[in-house]
Motif scaffolding. Structure first.
Motif, PDB file in Angstrom:
ATOM      1  N   ILE A  95      10.639   0.140   2.986  1.00  0.00           N
ATOM      2  CA  ILE A  95      11.512   1.079   2.287  1.00  0.00           C
ATOM      3  C   ILE A  95      12.891   0.846   2.886  1.00  0.00           C
ATOM      4  O   ILE A  95      13.094   1.039   4.085  1.00  0.00           O
ATOM      5  CB  ILE A  95      11.056   2.545   2.458  1.00  0.00           C
ATOM      6  CG1 ILE A  95       9.674   2.719   1.811  1.00  0.00           C
ATOM      7  CG2 ILE A  95      12.083   3.508   1.842  1.00  0.00           C
ATOM      8  CD1 ILE A  95       9.176   4.132   1.716  1.00  0.00           C
ATOM      9  N   ASP A  96      13.800   0.388   2.054  1.00  0.00           N
ATOM     10  CA  ASP A  96      15.091  -0.087   2.533  1.00  0.00           C
ATOM     11  C   ASP A  96      14.854  -1.154   3.597  1.00  0.00           C
ATOM     12  O   ASP A  96      14.203  -2.130   3.338  1.00  0.00           O
ATOM     13  CB  ASP A  96      15.960   1.076   3.037  1.00  0.00           C
ATOM     14  CG  ASP A  96      16.301   2.028   1.890  1.00  0.00           C
ATOM     15  OD1 ASP A  96      16.346   1.561   0.741  1.00  0.00           O
ATOM     16  OD2 ASP A  96      16.485   3.235   2.134  1.00  0.00           O
ATOM     17  N   ARG A  97      15.325  -0.884   4.812  1.00  0.00           N
ATOM     18  CA  ARG A  97      15.150  -1.917   5.837  1.00  0.00           C
ATOM     19  C   ARG A  97      14.003  -1.611   6.791  1.00  0.00           C
ATOM     20  O   ARG A  97      13.862  -2.255   7.831  1.00  0.00           O
ATOM     21  CB  ARG A  97      16.444  -2.061   6.639  1.00  0.00           C
ATOM     22  CG  ARG A  97      17.556  -2.548   5.759  1.00  0.00           C
ATOM     23  CD  ARG A  97      18.840  -2.613   6.526  1.00  0.00           C
ATOM     24  NE  ARG A  97      19.913  -2.949   5.613  1.00  0.00           N
ATOM     25  CZ  ARG A  97      21.166  -3.075   5.978  1.00  0.00           C
ATOM     26  NH1 ARG A  97      21.514  -2.898   7.227  1.00  0.00           N
ATOM     27  NH2 ARG A  97      22.081  -3.374   5.089  1.00  0.00           N
ATOM     28  N   ILE A 106       8.837  10.016  -5.610  1.00  0.00           N
ATOM     29  CA  ILE A 106       9.805  11.089  -5.396  1.00  0.00           C
ATOM     30  C   ILE A 106       9.732  11.510  -3.936  1.00  0.00           C
ATOM     31  O   ILE A 106       8.656  11.798  -3.425  1.00  0.00           O
ATOM     32  CB  ILE A 106       9.485  12.279  -6.343  1.00  0.00           C
ATOM     33  CG1 ILE A 106       9.839  11.877  -7.766  1.00  0.00           C
ATOM     34  CG2 ILE A 106      10.210  13.533  -5.913  1.00  0.00           C
ATOM     35  CD1 ILE A 106       9.335  12.794  -8.835  1.00  0.00           C
ATOM     36  N   GLY A 107      10.871  11.479  -3.271  1.00  0.00           N
ATOM     37  CA  GLY A 107      10.885  11.853  -1.860  1.00  0.00           C
ATOM     38  C   GLY A 107      10.616  10.702  -0.915  1.00  0.00           C
ATOM     39  O   GLY A 107      10.733  10.848   0.290  1.00  0.00           O
ATOM     40  N   ARG A 108      10.224   9.542  -1.463  1.00  0.00           N
ATOM     41  CA  ARG A 108       9.982   8.346  -0.636  1.00  0.00           C
ATOM     42  C   ARG A 108       8.996   8.607   0.501  1.00  0.00           C
ATOM     43  O   ARG A 108       9.245   8.265   1.663  1.00  0.00           O
ATOM     44  CB  ARG A 108      11.315   7.834  -0.030  1.00  0.00           C
ATOM     45  CG  ARG A 108      12.359   7.431  -1.061  1.00  0.00           C
ATOM     46  CD  ARG A 108      11.931   6.165  -1.786  1.00  0.00           C
ATOM     47  NE  ARG A 108      12.927   5.712  -2.730  1.00  0.00           N
ATOM     48  CZ  ARG A 108      12.950   6.029  -4.036  1.00  0.00           C
ATOM     49  NH1 ARG A 108      12.032   6.827  -4.547  1.00  0.00           N
ATOM     50  NH2 ARG A 108      13.884   5.546  -4.833  1.00  0.00           N
TER      51      ARG A 108
END
Ligand code: GLC
Length: 569
Positions: free
Chosen positions: A180-182, A216-218
């Motif tokens: 998630i992202d990095r 939603i909310g990751r």
């Protein structure tokens, strides 16, 4: 969407008029030494498997260093005495209980339409097949948690391949690198859902998966891995095929999931710390910390894993860790999450600011924080595991899934299980209402709703996760009813569902205090509403199916003390 390519009716074997394949549900179960439970005059004979099968290796056996000890199965948690006495009574189930309802065939039809194929093989069921809904969102995906009741229905009908394919496909997805992202997620994380995409040019199917990075909310789905282990055990139990669970891939998959939740850190509690929205309630609802749903699933999956892990060099260490954790977890849950009238009175009189080992109010819960509603809600008879316990915080809300799983996994003692069922009977209007079953009770309103949900417009009071009613929960409720010897209560709930579910188009959830209104944003033809109903029906008709989702009490985890009268009915 969903494309017709992706969702196809899969014909599989010979079926009768109800769309059911003719199978002997017991034929494939590990050499069942069935005990005749009840002779019902005008119904099929009900048998429950009594022989210990592979998965009933008890905790005490592991404690005894693996030397197998015969466990007295007479006091089996299947509540045989209770079940027999209820079933023996001619009025207990009502004459119509085992007659097929027209909805049953319709539900099978709808379930088959939801099957998702990957390169020609069935690998799961789509979350909702709602053609009327403009917004597909992610309801065109196969959710791990949503597939569980579908899988149970298929296993009960002897259609095992789809379940095996699903288990292998999700296992494969677990092996993906997740970011998630990095930030890289733990290796063992299982996806919340996956989607099959058809490439019309290359004429190929591809998979994409969501591990929380699109949710939603990751939030990563903590429950997915637990459901995966629980389903692997159900598959093994139903088919008698131990080769899948014993394969190096599945053993590794289990170990990776377990490594995530058994790792040592700063924890002072054996419960599992997690973020809001990491399970069925996948939005902010104040279920962060130690929510009952996750704790119950954690407990159950530990027990399931214990029954399937090999005693090899890698498995051994996990087995030892599981045994220790189960001891601590059952003690913690049974003591600190349990609430009944007596316990509520104890908490009401708690002193605060206690220090040292002699503290009675260990978490420093301030009695002023007890919500008003609980004093009227709590019946004299009955009790339940509350929603959450952490420092200075007790979430007194009722959550259906966690409490049903507590019964099924034997996290609840037999006395606690009976007390949970008593509560459901005493508070039928509130917890079952007009459409089974309330996901959580009561709803958060006003200021509390604003603070706890962050003003979530989907989770307004008595809607969706905030006090909505979810038909999918019917299967877990029915299983809990059968296990505690109260099938007639399940029948009452199924009758309610049958009066509306199909007419309303199998909604995802209902709204309102008693669940009278079809949910504001509920999908129609929600697969787990359909499958949940089917599983409830099939289990009531043949309670031996219960073994797939139920674990006997392990005597080694018996609580040392009895805490209140509602435990000793
Ligand atoms: C909703 C539910 C979630 C479910 C998903 C798919 O987001 O909250 O539990 O898995 O829909 O049906």
């Amino acid at each position: 969407m969903p494309p017709s390519r992706m969702v196809e009716v899969v014909e599989n074997g010979r079926r009768d008029a109800m769309g059911l394949r003719k199978v002997d549900s017991r034929a494939s179960i590990t050499e069942a030494d069935d005990l005749d439970l009840a002779r019902l005059p005008d119904r099929p004979r009900i048998k429950i498997e009594r022989k210990r099968s592979f998965d009933e290796r008890s905790l005490s056996e592991h404690l005894a260093g693996g030397s197998l000890r015969q466990v007295d199965s007479v006091e089996s948690i299947f509540s045989l005495g209770g079940l027999r006495s209820v079933l023996d009574s001619p009025s207990s189930l009502g004459h119509h209980s085992f007659e097929p309802h027209p909805m049953f065939a319709e539900a099978w039809d709808a379930l088959r339409k939801s099957i998702v194929l990957f390169r020609g093989q069935p690998v799961g069921t789509i979350a909702a097949l709602d053609h009327a809904s403009e917004e597909v969102l992610n309801y065109d995906q196969v959710f791990v948690r949503d597939f569980v009741p579908s899988a149970m229905a298929f296993l009960m009908n002897g259609e095992n391949d789809i379940v095996k394919n699903f288990l292998l496909k999700t296992l494969h997805l677990q092996g993906w690198e997740k970011r998630i992202d990095r930030f890289k997620l733990g290796e063992g994380v299982m996806p919340a859902s996956f989607k099959v995409r058809h490439d019309p040019i290359r004429k190929n199917d591809n998979l994409t998966a969501d591990f929380g990075e699109s949710a939603i909310g990751r939030v990563a789905p903590v429950d997915s891995g637990f459901w995966w282990i629980i389903l692997l055990r159900a598959y093994t139990k139903a088919t008698g095929d131990m080769t899948l669970a014993e394969s190096p891939e599945c053993q590794r998959g289990m170990r990776l999931i377990l490594a995530l939740c058994l790792s040592e850190g700063f924890e002072t509690f054996p419960t599992l710390l997690c973020a809001d929205g990491c399970s069925m309630i996948d939005r902010r609802m104040g279920v962060y910390g130690y929510p009952i749903e996750i704790q119950a699933l954690f407990f159950m999956s530990l027990r399931c894993a214990l029954s399937m892990l090999k005693q090899d060099s890698e498995g051994k260490e996990f087995i030892e860790r599981i045994v220790k954790r189960l001891h601590a977890l059952s003690y913690h849950m049974r003591n600190y999450f349990w609430l009944d009238f007596q316990q509520l009175n104890v908490i009401y009189r708690y002193k605060t600011e206690e220090y040292s080992h002699t503290a009675v109010n260990k978490f420093n819960v301030i009695p002023d924080s007890i919500p008003d509603w609980i004093f009227d809600f709590m019946p004299n008879r009955g009790g339940y595991f509350i929603g959450n316990v952490s420092p200075a915080r007790m979430d007194f809300r009722w959550f259906a899934l966690g409490n049903c799983i507590a019964i099924l996994s034997s996290l609840a003692t037999p006395e606690q299980s009976a007390a949970i069922m008593d509560l459901l009977e005493e508070r039928w209007e509130e917890l079952i209402g007009e459409m089974p079953l309330k996901i959580a009770y009561p709803a958060l309103e006003g200021h509390e709703w604003r603070i706890v949900t962050g003003c979530d417009p989907k989770n307004t009071r008595w809607s969706y996760h905030n006090g909505g009613s979810w038909p999918v929960l019917l299967w877990l409720f029915t299983a809990a009813c059968i296990k505690t010897g109260r099938p007639q209560i399940a029948q009452r709930a199924i009758d309610l569902a049958e009066s509306r579910l199909s007419k309303d188009g199998w909604p995802e959830y209902y709204d309102g205090k008693t669940g009278r209104y079809v949910g504001k944003q509920a999908r129609k033809f929600q697969t787990w509403s359909i499958a949940g109903y089917l599983v409830a029906k099939m289990m009531l008709e043949d309670p031996s199916h219960l073994g797939m989702i139920s674990l006997e009490e392990d005597r080694a985890m018996k609580p040392p003390v009895k805490r209140s009268a509602s435990w000793t009915i």
